[in-house]
Design a protein around this motif. Structure first.
Motif, mmCIF file in Angstrom:
data_model
loop_
_atom_site.group_PDB
_atom_site.id
_atom_site.type_symbol
_atom_site.label_atom_id
_atom_site.label_comp_id
_atom_site.label_asym_id
_atom_site.label_seq_id
_atom_site.Cartn_x
_atom_site.Cartn_y
_atom_site.Cartn_z
ATOM 1 N N THR A 381 -16.845 6.469 -11.921
ATOM 2 C CA THR A 381 -16.770 6.340 -13.325
ATOM 3 C C THR A 381 -16.707 4.805 -13.730
ATOM 4 N N ILE A 382 -17.090 4.557 -14.895
ATOM 5 C CA ILE A 382 -17.146 3.126 -15.159
ATOM 6 C C ILE A 382 -16.160 2.497 -15.580
ATOM 7 N N TYR A 383 -15.047 3.349 -15.975
ATOM 8 C CA TYR A 383 -13.686 2.731 -16.056
ATOM 9 C C TYR A 383 -12.629 2.831 -15.108
ATOM 10 N N GLY A 384 -11.637 2.045 -15.272
ATOM 11 C CA GLY A 384 -10.526 1.967 -14.252
ATOM 12 C C GLY A 384 -9.430 1.619 -14.905
ATOM 13 N N LEU A 385 -8.790 2.430 -15.734
ATOM 14 C CA LEU A 385 -7.414 1.882 -16.411
ATOM 15 C C LEU A 385 -6.024 2.665 -15.459
ATOM 16 N N GLY A 386 -5.967 3.905 -15.470
ATOM 17 C CA GLY A 386 -4.893 4.542 -14.858
ATOM 18 C C GLY A 386 -5.407 5.804 -14.010
ATOM 19 N N SER A 387 -4.344 6.351 -13.119
ATOM 20 C CA SER A 387 -4.700 7.246 -12.387
ATOM 21 C C SER A 387 -3.634 8.074 -12.014
ATOM 22 N N THR A 388 -3.553 9.317 -11.562
ATOM 23 C CA THR A 388 -2.374 10.110 -11.143
ATOM 24 C C THR A 388 -2.830 10.816 -9.839
ATOM 25 N N ILE A 389 -1.879 10.952 -9.098
ATOM 26 C CA ILE A 389 -2.009 11.660 -7.707
ATOM 27 C C ILE A 389 -0.870 12.609 -7.402
ATOM 28 N N PHE A 390 -1.112 13.908 -7.414
ATOM 29 C CA PHE A 390 0.153 14.995 -7.090
ATOM 30 C C PHE A 390 -0.229 15.503 -5.820
ATOM 31 N N THR A 391 0.835 15.319 -4.998
ATOM 32 C CA THR A 391 0.724 15.736 -3.533
ATOM 33 C C THR A 391 2.271 15.804 -3.068
ATOM 34 N N ALA A 392 2.670 16.490 -1.957
ATOM 35 C CA ALA A 392 3.722 16.549 -1.417
ATOM 36 C C ALA A 392 3.828 15.514 -0.252
ATOM 37 N N ASP A 393 2.729 14.805 0.164
ATOM 38 C CA ASP A 393 2.902 14.018 0.966
ATOM 39 C C ASP A 393 2.576 12.281 0.382
ATOM 40 N N HIS A 394 3.946 11.871 0.571
ATOM 41 C CA HIS A 394 3.758 10.625 0.050
ATOM 42 C C HIS A 394 3.159 9.498 0.534
ATOM 43 N N ALA A 395 3.137 9.730 1.884
ATOM 44 C CA ALA A 395 2.456 8.785 2.856
ATOM 45 C C ALA A 395 1.001 8.715 2.616
ATOM 46 N N ILE A 414 4.059 11.295 -14.740
ATOM 47 C CA ILE A 414 3.010 10.997 -15.896
ATOM 48 C C ILE A 414 2.617 9.436 -15.826
ATOM 49 N N MET A 415 1.357 9.169 -16.100
ATOM 50 C CA MET A 415 0.881 7.726 -16.143
ATOM 51 C C MET A 415 1.510 7.346 -17.639
ATOM 52 N N ARG A 416 2.289 6.233 -17.629
ATOM 53 C CA ARG A 416 2.589 5.503 -18.692
ATOM 54 C C ARG A 416 3.093 4.106 -18.372
ATOM 55 N N SER A 417 2.915 3.380 -19.470
ATOM 56 C CA SER A 417 3.022 1.897 -19.400
ATOM 57 C C SER A 417 4.580 1.656 -19.626
ATOM 58 N N ASP A 418 5.150 0.654 -18.898
ATOM 59 C CA ASP A 418 6.534 0.222 -18.741
ATOM 60 C C ASP A 418 6.559 -1.194 -19.162
ATOM 61 N N PRO A 419 7.515 -1.589 -19.856
ATOM 62 C CA PRO A 419 7.658 -3.180 -20.329
ATOM 63 C C PRO A 419 7.801 -3.886 -18.942
ATOM 64 N N ALA A 420 8.633 -3.263 -18.083
ATOM 65 C CA ALA A 420 8.702 -4.220 -16.993
ATOM 66 C C ALA A 420 7.804 -4.524 -15.827
#
Length: 451
Positions: A381-395, A414-420
Motif C-alpha cells: 500500500t502507499i499508506y502507512g498510518l496504523g495497523s493491527t495484529i491479532f494473535t495469541a503469540d505475543h512474541a 483496537i487501533m486508536r490515538s492516545d494523548p500520551a
C-alpha cells in the motif's frame, strides 16, 4: 457576499448560513492574532496550562450542546460524539499536567561546554482540519501548539462551521485571550495568502493525501513548518491462533465507527486461510446486526455519511470493486447520505477496495496464506498510518510489528490515538507527529544556548 451553508446529512435539512470573511475582516483578525501572540508567548507555561485546564472544564460544561451540534452537522451518533468530547477533555488535562516539564530548559552541557536547549514558540500555526472528528482533530493540534506559546488559526471543514465557532466561544470562556485561538470562515482559495504571511510559522493539516500534497507544496514554497496527518488503508491482520470472536468484534468496531469515516479504521481485514471462513461467517453475522439510521436515535450504531458527495465517492469505489470481482457478502445500500454497513470478500491487491482508501461503512476481507503473506499484503500500500495484529503469540506479534510499514501497530486491541503517545504516519499517510511530548515539540524553536 459569499455564503457558506451547512446541512444535516441525516435529514437534508438546512442548518445555518455563514458569511465568508472578506479580506478586510481577515486582515484585521490576523493583526489581532499577532497582538495576541505577543501577549500569550510571554506568559509562563504554568499560566498557559491553567487556561488549558479551564478549557477541559468548559468542554465538560458544554458537552451536551456540542455533541448535539456534531450530530446535526456531520451525522455522528450521540455516543460517539460524547466519547469524542470526553477524549478531548482527557487531552486537555493530560497536556496541562505535563507541558511545564516538557518545555523546561534542558541541560545539554558536555565536557567544559555549558549548554542548554530552550523550547521557544514560533508564532501562529494554521490548522486546516477535517469534518470527521470536528473537535478532537482541532484540539489535538491546537492544545499543544498553544501550550508551547503559539497562537492558532483554524480553517475548519465548511460543513462543521458551527462546531468551529462554538470552539471559539469555549476558548474565550476558558480565559484564553481573544484571538489566541480563532476560527477563520474562509474559502480554500484564501489559504495560500494566509500561509504566506510572516506571522504564520507553520501549518498542520489533517485530511486527504491530495489536500496534504497541496499544503506541503505551499509550505515548502513559503518555508513554513508542516505536519500532515493524511489518509490510511490500515491492515487488520488475523492469524490462525487469534481469538476470532474478539477479532471480529474489534474489526467491526474499528471499521464501522463514525460510519467508516476514520483515517485509522481497520480498512483491510487480512485473515490467514486457516481461519478465513470462520472469521467471514462471524463478520457477516455481526455486520448484519448493526443498526444504521438517524444519529439522534438511541438504538442507532451507524449514522449517515457526512455529505452527499462523500457518499457518491464511496459508492463509486464500492461498485467499481464489485465489478472487479469482489464478492458482495453484505451489500452497501444507499439512501441519500445513509449507507448500510457492508462487507466485500475475496478482495485481491489489484482491486479498488485494496488499493484505495474506502472512506465509508464497508469491511474488506482479504485471504492470506500465512503470517509472512499477511505482512506482504499489509505492506502492499502507499499508506502507512496504523495497523493491527491479532494473535495469541505475543512474541511473534512483536516481531511482525517491526516488519509493518506504519506509524502505529496495535496488538489484540483496537487501533486508536492516545494523548500520551505520538501519533502520525509514513508514506502517503503524511509526516510529523501529534500527541505525546513529540506533538508539543513540532511547533517550537529548539534554541541552543551556549555559555
Amino acid at each position: 457576499m459569499d455564503i457558506l451553508t451547512t446541512y444535516n446529512p441525516s435529514t437534508g435539512e438546512k442548518l445555518a448560513d455563514y458569511p465568508l470573511m472578506q479580506q478586510e475582516e481577515l486582515d484585521r483578525r490576523l493583526q489581532e492574532a499577532g497582538e495576541a501572540y505577543r501577549y500569550w508567548s510571554a506568559l509562563e507555561v504554568a499560566q498557559r496550562s491553567f487556561a488549558v485546564g479551564n478549557l477541559a472544564r468548559e468542554l465538560d460544561r458544554d458537552l451536551d450542546d456540542l455533541a448535539r451540534l456534531m450530530s446535526e452537522e456531520m451525522g455522528k451518533i450521540r455516543p460517539e460524539a460524547e466519547a469524542e468530547l470526553k477524549k478531548c477533555i482527557r487531552l486537555c488535562e493530560y497536556y496541562a499536567a505535563h507541558a511545564e516539564a516538557w518545555l523546561a530548559d534542558e541541560d545539554r552541557s558536555h565536557g567544559e561546554v555549558k549548554a542548554m536547549v530552550q523550547y521557544a514558540p514560533l508564532g501562529a500555526v494554521l490548522a486546516i482540519m477535517p469534518w470527521n472528528f470536528p473537535v478532537w482533530q482541532v484540539l489535538r493540534c491546537a492544545v499543544p501548539a498553544l501550550l508551547a506559546g503559539n497562537v492558532v488559526l483554524l480553517k475548519h471543514a465548511p460543513n462543521v462551521t458551527g462546531c468551529a465557532l462554538q470552539l471559539d466561544d469555549l476558548f474565550v470562556a476558558a480565559g484564553f485571550p481573544e484571538y489566541t485561538f480563532q476560527s477563520l470562515v474562509i474559502d480554500v482559495d484564501q489559504v495560500e495568502s494566509i500561509l504566506a504571511r510572516p506571522l504564520i510559522a507553520g501549518v498542520a493539516l489533517t485530511g486527504s493525501t491530495r489536500a496534504g500534497a497541496a499544503v506541503a507544496q505551499l509550505a515548502g514554497k513559503h518555508i513554513k513548518r508542516s505536519v500532515l496527518e493524511l489518509g490510511g488503508s490500515d491492515p487488520f491482520i488475523v492469524l490462525a491462533d487469534a481469538d476470532i470472536d474478539k477479532a471480529v468484534e474489534t474489526a467491526v468496531q474499528s471499521r464501522f465507527g463514525n460510519a467508516g469515516q476514520s483515517c485509522i479504521a481497520a480498512k483491510r481485514w487480512i485473515v490467514v486461510e486457516e481461519v478465513y471462513e470462520s472469521f467471514r461467517v462471524k463478520a457477516i453475522q455481526k455486520i448484519r446486526s448493526l443498526r444504521q439510521g438517524d444519529p439522534v436515535q438511541d438504538d442507532i450504531q451507524v449514522g449517515p455519511m457526512a455529505r452527499p458527495d462523500l457518499a457518491d465517492q464511496f459508492m463509486e469505489q464500492y461498485n467499481r470493486s464489485v465489478s472487479e470481482g469482489a464478492e458482495v457478502l453484505v451489500p452497501c445500500i444507499r439512501n441519500a447520505c445513509h449507507v448500510s454497513p457492508g462487507l466485500l470478500g475475496d478482495v485481491t491487491p489489484e482491486m479498488t477496495a485494496f488499493r484505495e482508501e474506502l472512506f465509508g461503512p464497508c469491511g474488506v476481507l482479504i485471504k492470506a496464506k500465512d503470517a509472512d503473506d499477511a505482512i506482504r499484503l499489509a505492506n502492499d500500500t502507499i499508506y502507512g498510518l496504523g495497523s493491527t495484529i491479532f494473535t495469541a503469540d505475543h512474541a511473534l506479534a512483536m516481531q511482525l510489528a517491526q516488519q509493518i510499514h506504519s506509524g502505529n501497530v496495535f496488538i489484540n486491541t483496537i487501533m486508536r490515538s492516545d494523548p500520551a503517545l505520538p501519533f502520525g504516519g509514513v508514506g502517503m499517510s503524511g509526516y510529523g507527529k501529534e500527541l505525546g511530548r513529540e506533538g508539543i515539540l513540532e511547533f517550537v524553536n529548539k534554541k541552543v544556548v551556549v555559555g
